[in-house]
Design an enzyme around this catalytic site. Sequence first.
Site, PDB file in Angstrom:
ATOM      1  N   ASP A  84      45.071  42.379  59.191  1.00 58.58           N
ATOM      2  CA  ASP A  84      43.987  41.833  58.386  1.00 58.58           C
ATOM      3  C   ASP A  84      44.547  41.444  57.024  1.00 58.58           C
ATOM      4  O   ASP A  84      45.471  42.102  56.515  1.00 58.58           O
ATOM      5  CB  ASP A  84      42.851  42.839  58.207  1.00 58.58           C
ATOM      6  CG  ASP A  84      41.628  42.201  57.557  1.00 58.58           C
ATOM      7  OD1 ASP A  84      40.856  41.540  58.275  1.00 58.58           O
ATOM      8  OD2 ASP A  84      41.458  42.339  56.342  1.00 58.58           O
ATOM      9  N   GLU A  86      43.414  39.913  52.952  1.00 63.57           N
ATOM     10  CA  GLU A  86      42.433  39.511  51.940  1.00 63.57           C
ATOM     11  C   GLU A  86      43.064  38.371  51.148  1.00 63.57           C
ATOM     12  O   GLU A  86      44.280  38.389  50.875  1.00 63.57           O
ATOM     13  CB  GLU A  86      42.078  40.676  51.014  1.00 63.57           C
ATOM     14  CG  GLU A  86      41.543  41.915  51.732  1.00 63.57           C
ATOM     15  CD  GLU A  86      40.295  41.674  52.543  1.00 63.57           C
ATOM     16  OE1 GLU A  86      39.545  40.721  52.215  1.00 63.57           O
ATOM     17  OE2 GLU A  86      40.058  42.412  53.511  1.00 63.57           O
ATOM     18  N   HIS A 221      36.309  45.251  54.138  1.00 59.10           N
ATOM     19  CA  HIS A 221      36.865  44.159  53.335  1.00 59.10           C
ATOM     20  C   HIS A 221      38.073  44.603  52.501  1.00 59.10           C
ATOM     21  O   HIS A 221      38.293  44.112  51.395  1.00 59.10           O
ATOM     22  CB  HIS A 221      35.800  43.535  52.433  1.00 59.10           C
ATOM     23  CG  HIS A 221      34.652  42.963  53.194  1.00 59.10           C
ATOM     24  ND1 HIS A 221      34.814  41.974  54.144  1.00 59.10           N
ATOM     25  CD2 HIS A 221      33.323  43.250  53.169  1.00 59.10           C
ATOM     26  CE1 HIS A 221      33.640  41.663  54.660  1.00 59.10           C
ATOM     27  NE2 HIS A 221      32.717  42.420  54.096  1.00 59.10           N
ATOM     28  N   ASP A 226      40.369  47.327  57.546  1.00 57.46           N
ATOM     29  CA  ASP A 226      39.851  46.420  58.564  1.00 57.46           C
ATOM     30  C   ASP A 226      40.798  46.310  59.756  1.00 57.46           C
ATOM     31  O   ASP A 226      40.354  46.153  60.903  1.00 57.46           O
ATOM     32  CB  ASP A 226      39.590  45.039  57.964  1.00 57.46           C
ATOM     33  CG  ASP A 226      38.324  45.011  57.109  1.00 57.46           C
ATOM     34  OD1 ASP A 226      37.588  46.018  57.091  1.00 57.46           O
ATOM     35  OD2 ASP A 226      38.076  43.976  56.454  1.00 57.46           O
TER      36      ASP A 226
END
Length: 269
Positions: A84, A86, A221, A226
Amino acid sequence: MALRYFEHYFNLLDRMPLALRDFHHQLGNVLPEYSMLESETLLEIMIGLYAPLYRVSALDDESHIIDTTIKNIRLDEAKLCFVDIETTSANVKNGQIIEIGAIIAQNGKILDTFDTLVYSPFVPEEIIELTGINSYMLENAPRIEQVLKQFRAFLGDSVFVAHNVSFDYNFIAESLHKYDMPPLFNARLCTLDLSRKSIVSKKYALSYLNDVLGINTTQVHRAYADALTAFELYKICIQSLPNNVVTLQELIDFSKGKVAYPTRNTKNR
């Protein structure tokens, strides 16, 4: 390089086996610099970059058939990397990765983990509100080029797994291109697609499934949290697979709707 080469590439994998010369020609349409290579050289480079390819047999002195290795890998043997990221924007042209979290697992057991913030001088307010990551947290974080190299080494030959995998895979692949690094060729699996085929739910957002399935990862998040949720979701999903899904290729096909649950005969006997 065409930044959307990966969609064409995965379409080619879905059509395996193929003649090497045909594969070379079609991939060259979206990777022009690779079209200048000899077919055999291209195959060796791609295998070196963890493309799931191998030579099957010689048709004649000048042509070979290639196929994908994931047809031969059982699920309990597959090495999966749950990823994952961001980012400061949904588009790599306007933003960059600010956090990568990843977990390598095999047969339901975690083998290794990767978790790092990435330096950025600016984080948009909406991203701060969503993730809790601000520019002060990133002041001493490693630069994106260093992190991409480290992540590439961590990923190795694992299957790239993510919830809505196209976003994470494509963003990382385009970031590699942006910093003049080799393309990403690893096989990939989407837990969003997989959950839609194996779990009945009103919604399939990762945060929603985290709650409704009782995974209960405490953060959302954030990249590593995640990735961990996606790993736990995967373990739940594979409990509901049809009996005829035993290989990695069959799992990917099932997640894409190409393998259905066996139908039951409801007629009176």
